[in-house]
Write a protein that holds these residues in place. Structure first.
Motif, PDB file in Angstrom:
ATOM      1  N   PRO A   5      96.737  71.877  62.798  1.00  0.00           N
ATOM      2  CA  PRO A   5      98.099  71.395  62.594  1.00  0.00           C
ATOM      3  C   PRO A   5      98.640  70.550  63.741  1.00  0.00           C
ATOM      4  CG  PRO A   5      98.097  73.750  63.079  1.00  0.00           C
ATOM      5  CD  PRO A   5      96.670  73.351  62.859  1.00  0.00           C
ATOM      6  N   TYR A 261     100.517  73.913  75.828  1.00  0.00           N
ATOM      7  CA  TYR A 261     100.089  74.388  74.503  1.00  0.00           C
ATOM      8  C   TYR A 261     101.176  75.248  73.858  1.00  0.00           C
ATOM      9  CZ  TYR A 261      95.252  73.035  75.670  1.00  0.00           C
ATOM     10  OH  TYR A 261      94.100  72.350  75.998  1.00  0.00           O
ATOM     11  N   TRP A 265     103.129  74.378  70.348  1.00  0.00           N
ATOM     12  CA  TRP A 265     103.081  75.335  69.237  1.00  0.00           C
ATOM     13  C   TRP A 265     104.482  75.802  68.845  1.00  0.00           C
ATOM     14  CZ3 TRP A 265     100.010  76.149  65.504  1.00  0.00           C
ATOM     15  CH2 TRP A 265     100.070  77.322  64.752  1.00  0.00           C
ATOM     16  N   ASN A 266     105.336  76.035  69.839  1.00  0.00           N
ATOM     17  CA  ASN A 266     106.699  76.462  69.544  1.00  0.00           C
ATOM     18  C   ASN A 266     107.470  75.388  68.778  1.00  0.00           C
ATOM     19  OD1 ASN A 266     106.296  78.928  70.748  1.00  0.00           O
ATOM     20  ND2 ASN A 266     107.188  78.333  72.723  1.00  0.00           N
ATOM     21  N   TYR A 268     106.154  73.156  66.790  1.00  0.00           N
ATOM     22  CA  TYR A 268     105.592  73.132  65.439  1.00  0.00           C
ATOM     23  C   TYR A 268     106.120  74.298  64.598  1.00  0.00           C
ATOM     24  CZ  TYR A 268     102.167  73.659  61.693  1.00  0.00           C
ATOM     25  OH  TYR A 268     101.574  73.798  60.466  1.00  0.00           O
ATOM     26  N   CYS A 269     106.133  75.500  65.181  1.00  0.00           N
ATOM     27  CA  CYS A 269     106.565  76.679  64.438  1.00  0.00           C
ATOM     28  C   CYS A 269     108.050  76.646  64.095  1.00  0.00           C
ATOM     29  CB  CYS A 269     106.239  77.952  65.231  1.00  0.00           C
ATOM     30  SG  CYS A 269     104.467  78.299  65.329  1.00  0.00           S
ATOM     31  N   SER A 270     108.825  75.912  64.880  1.00  0.00           N
ATOM     32  CA  SER A 270     110.263  75.810  64.611  1.00  0.00           C
ATOM     33  C   SER A 270     110.585  74.652  63.674  1.00  0.00           C
ATOM     34  CB  SER A 270     111.034  75.660  65.921  1.00  0.00           C
ATOM     35  OG  SER A 270     110.704  74.429  66.553  1.00  0.00           O
ATOM     36  N   GLY A 271     109.544  73.990  63.167  1.00  0.00           N
ATOM     37  CA  GLY A 271     109.737  72.927  62.195  1.00  0.00           C
ATOM     38  C   GLY A 271     110.087  71.584  62.800  1.00  0.00           C
ATOM     39  N   GLN A 272     109.986  71.448  64.110  1.00  0.00           N
ATOM     40  CA  GLN A 272     110.312  70.186  64.766  1.00  0.00           C
ATOM     41  C   GLN A 272     109.112  69.247  64.802  1.00  0.00           C
ATOM     42  OE1 GLN A 272     112.878  70.465  68.377  1.00  0.00           O
ATOM     43  NE2 GLN A 272     112.547  72.674  68.196  1.00  0.00           N
TER      44      GLN A 272
END
Length: 290
Positions: A5, A261, A265-266, A268-272
């Motif tokens: 991702p 990293y 990842w944070n 990506y996980c928050s939808g940004q």
């Protein structure tokens, strides 16, 4: 097919991939300043200090032993000359920098330029070019490429490294700095032209090795060659900094990369969407503070 991702470019190519499927480029603020972000397709991740990793502390500690050094005579290098050196592949040299080197050699009495047969076919052409600029034949010295371990140790036999602005010393730059050999480097705009400057800054002595124009490059090289006390002081400071400066602190570099990293990842996980960001060592937004 995007197998992950988040896809990140690091080290394999010193520049932008131009690929819309690569989200980030791991770099640093000097090598890839935000003012040049428009020339990168990736979002820039700025590591603290220098983005360029190395492990000399693990593999090449013998270089630090003053009793375990090569001699100039081992390589046919003159004992009585001031030796400038460039160990980069010959394709990194262009007429402008070679002309500048020729000017330096003509201005510094009893000096020579040490190059590598990298490739060997370049030797004849460069000797002829230097002669046409009025450089004496004995002022150009070629030696064969050496194995990595020997290459690093023998680098210290030179007095000053001259970098190539068009494409800098990267691994070669870390080699010579670990050997305790100062350099003169001129950063331009593209990533490959700014790496050596970042290496120098991460030793804590960047201001003494980085210049801003080709004219200043020539003057700095001549000045250091003619002022041996100033050059010796720089060399001694560089040697003293090797075990403490950020450039050679591999564990510190690893922690900072891992902080990057977590941030990727944070986001990506928050939808940004991917975005430029800077890793800081004392910011609690980044895990791994210990």
């Amino acid at each position: 097919m995007q197998p992950a991702p988040i896809q990140v470019s690091y080290m394999g190519f010193p520049g932008t991939t131009g690929a819309d499927y690569i989200d980030y480029l791991v770099t640093d603020e000097f090598v890839s300043p935000l003012r040049y972000a428009h020339i990168y397709s990736e979002k820039l991740v700025h590591l603290p200090h220098c983005y360029f990793v190395n492990d000399y502390k693990q593999k090449n500690r013998d270089v630090l032993d003053p009793h375990c050094q090569h001699k100039r005579s081992d390589y046919g290098l003159p004992e009585d000359k001031f030796i400038f050196a460039c160990f980069n592949q010959l394709y990194k040299m262009d007429p402008e920098i070679f002309n500048t080197w020729c000017n330096i050699l003509k201005r510094v009495p009893n000096s020579a330029l040490w190059l590598l047969r990298f490739p060997a076919a370049g030797e004849t052409r460069l000797r002829a070019y230097a002669a046409a600029q009025g450089v004496q034949p004995e002022q150009i010295i070629f030696t064969d490429v050496a194995m990595k371990h020997e290459h690093i140790r023998r680098s210290a036999l030179a007095d000053l490294c001259l970098d190539t602005p068009l494409c800098n010393a990267h691994t070669t730059g870390t080699d010579v700095l670990w050997a305790g050999l100062p350099m003169v480097t001129l950063p331009l705009e593209k990533m490959a032209t700014r790496v050596a400057g970042s290496l120098c800054l991460a030793t804590g002595l960047g201001e003494e090795m980085i210049v801003n124009s080709m004219k200043e490059y020539e003057e700095r090289a001549v000045s250091l060659a003619l002022n041996r006390l100033k050059l010796r002081a720089l060399t001694n400071k560089l040697k003293a900094a090797r075990l403490t400066c950020p450039l050679f602190d591999t564990a510190r570099w690893v922690r900072n990369l891992e902080r990057s990293y977590f941030k990727m990842w944070n986001l990506y996980c928050s939808g940004q969407q991917p975005q430029h960001f800077k890793v800081t060592e004392n910011d609690f937004d980044f895990p791994y503070n210990r």
